[in-house]
Design an enzyme around this catalytic site. Structure first.
Site, PDB file in Angstrom:
ATOM      1  CB  SER A 172      11.329  -9.654  10.675  1.00  0.00           C
ATOM      2  OG  SER A 172      10.708 -10.504  11.611  1.00  0.00           O
ATOM      3  CB  THR A 173       6.803 -10.557   9.231  1.00  0.00           C
ATOM      4  OG1 THR A 173       6.952 -10.730  10.640  1.00  0.00           O
ATOM      5  CG2 THR A 173       5.544 -11.248   8.751  1.00  0.00           C
ATOM      6  CG  HIS A 198      13.901 -11.471  12.965  1.00  0.00           C
ATOM      7  ND1 HIS A 198      13.104 -10.355  13.130  1.00  0.00           N
ATOM      8  CD2 HIS A 198      15.157 -11.084  13.317  1.00  0.00           C
ATOM      9  CE1 HIS A 198      13.834  -9.350  13.569  1.00  0.00           C
ATOM     10  NE2 HIS A 198      15.089  -9.770  13.681  1.00  0.00           N
ATOM     11  CG  MET A 291       5.701  -7.113  13.898  1.00  0.00           C
ATOM     12  SD  MET A 291       4.308  -6.123  13.312  1.00  0.00           S
ATOM     13  CE  MET A 291       3.372  -7.380  12.420  1.00  0.00           C
ATOM     14  CG  ASP A 294      16.376  -6.586  15.172  1.00  0.00           C
ATOM     15  OD1 ASP A 294      17.240  -5.920  15.785  1.00  0.00           O
ATOM     16  OD2 ASP A 294      16.588  -7.729  14.712  1.00  0.00           O
TER      17      ASP A 294
END
Length: 352
Positions: A172-173, A198, A291, A294
């Site tokens: 993600s991030t 993401h 972050m 997930d």
């Protein structure tokens, strides 16, 4: 703890509106602003902010050039807010590749109203950025043409084991940079890789296209029914979940709509759980910077099925959220720095 934000935007209206909006959150303080990077540079050197909120189109120096300079010298978590970063735009991907933590698009018309309506998204992006740890970047990735590997002929028994051992990655991030770092180190005939990063709709197609130009492997946005084979990387499309299924000894992507899982679509957990069901101990699962949590439950399921599982270590993560949760759940075999992940993939392949 107060988050000090420094705004660089050539529009006085934007700067004034942002100051008004950010005053409404007790955790955020607008520490200063400038109409262009030439004025912002000395100011942020003197009083380093926690987060930069940066436009792209500005006089004297554009925001992307300034972002790259900041990331090469003294990295500061940065959120881009620009009219150039509409869904799927090249500028948005360049900003993420240069080290931006998040991108928020703003329209050319109705700007003040848009900023007021998007306050929650903007504040969330700033708080996420404040918790990140960007790494110094030595320069842009090489734009030299990549020689793609020719497809291997399928011969009975040859490479049967390694062809049927897929790799799944979730991030993600900070993941756009981490994935690029891993994939650009791999040879063109590496095992098939399925990735959930993401990203919103329309971003993933251009992201895959960018990676395809940088990597020896063939990278594309996944479509329903795509075969996961050697030399191929499938990126889950934004706004759709991606799963793996097995048929006739081969693995295929299942791309479909559905409700968000862990607030995300695509979701890492959806991919990982499907890999646990159809591949079990034959899969290598990797969870990178991001972050939230997930992927943690999916990695636990993979671990329980005997899969090899790897998490990126805290030191090399932009945000040590998803790997931390996966480790805490007991689903991780090895914790590796980012620079060793590609080697782990090659070692996994070599074991057959």
């Amino acid at each position: 703890m107060t988050i000090n934000v420094y705004v660089v935007d050539d529009s006085a209206v934007v700067r004034q509106t942002l100051q008004h909006l950010l005053q409404g959150d007790p955790e955020i303080r607008m520490a200063g602003s400038a109409p262009n990077p030439l004025l912002a540079g000395p100011a942020i050197k003197k009083n380093r902010p926690d987060v930069l909120l940066l436009d792209i189109e500005m006089p004297g120096m554009d925001g992307l050039t300034f972002l790259r300079q900041v990331m090469e010298t003294d990295p500061i978590p940065t959120v881009i807010c620009s009219t150039l970063t509409t869904d799927g735009s090249k500028a948005a991907l360049e900003a993420l590749a240069a080290g931006a933590v998040a991108v928020v698009a703003k329209p050319r018309l109705g700007l003040k109203q848009f900023l007021e309506e998007s306050r929650r998204e903007l504040v969330t992006a700033l708080k996420t950025a404040a918790r990140s740890r960007p790494r110094a970047r030595s320069g842009a990735a090489s734009a030299a043409p990549i020689q793609k590997a020719a497809a291997r002929p399928v011969i009975a028994g040859l490479h049967a084991l390694s062809m049927n051992k897929p790799i799944v990655i979730g991030s993600s991030t900070g993941g756009t940079q981490a994935i690029e770092s891993v994939l650009t180190q791999l040879p063109g005939d590496s095992p098939g890789i399925a990735i959930v990063q993401h990203m919103p709709e329309k971003f993933t197609a251009m992201y895959a296209q960018r990676l395809d130009g940088l990597c020896a492997m063939n990278v594309r946005e996944a479509k329903d029914g795509d075969r996961l084979e050697r030399g191929v990387v499938l990126i889950a499309p934004g706004g759709r979940h991606m799963q793996l299924r097995k048929a006739g000894g081969q693995y295929f992507a299942v791309v479909a709509d559905g409700p968000p899982v862990n607030r995300h679509k695509p979701s890492v957990d959806v991919l990982f759980r499907s890999a646990a069901e159809c591949a079990g101990r034959d899969v290598l699962a990797i969870i990178l910077t991001g972050m939230g949590d997930d992927g943690a439950r999916g990695m636990k399921a993979l671990h329980e099925r005997g899969a090899r599982t790897i998490a990126q270590d805290e030191e090399s993560c932009i945000v040590f959220g998803m790997p931390k949760e996966a480790i805490a759940m007991g689903g991780v075999d090895d914790i590796l720095p980012l620079q060793r992940v590609a080697g782990a993939i090659s070692a996994f392949d070599a074991r057959g």
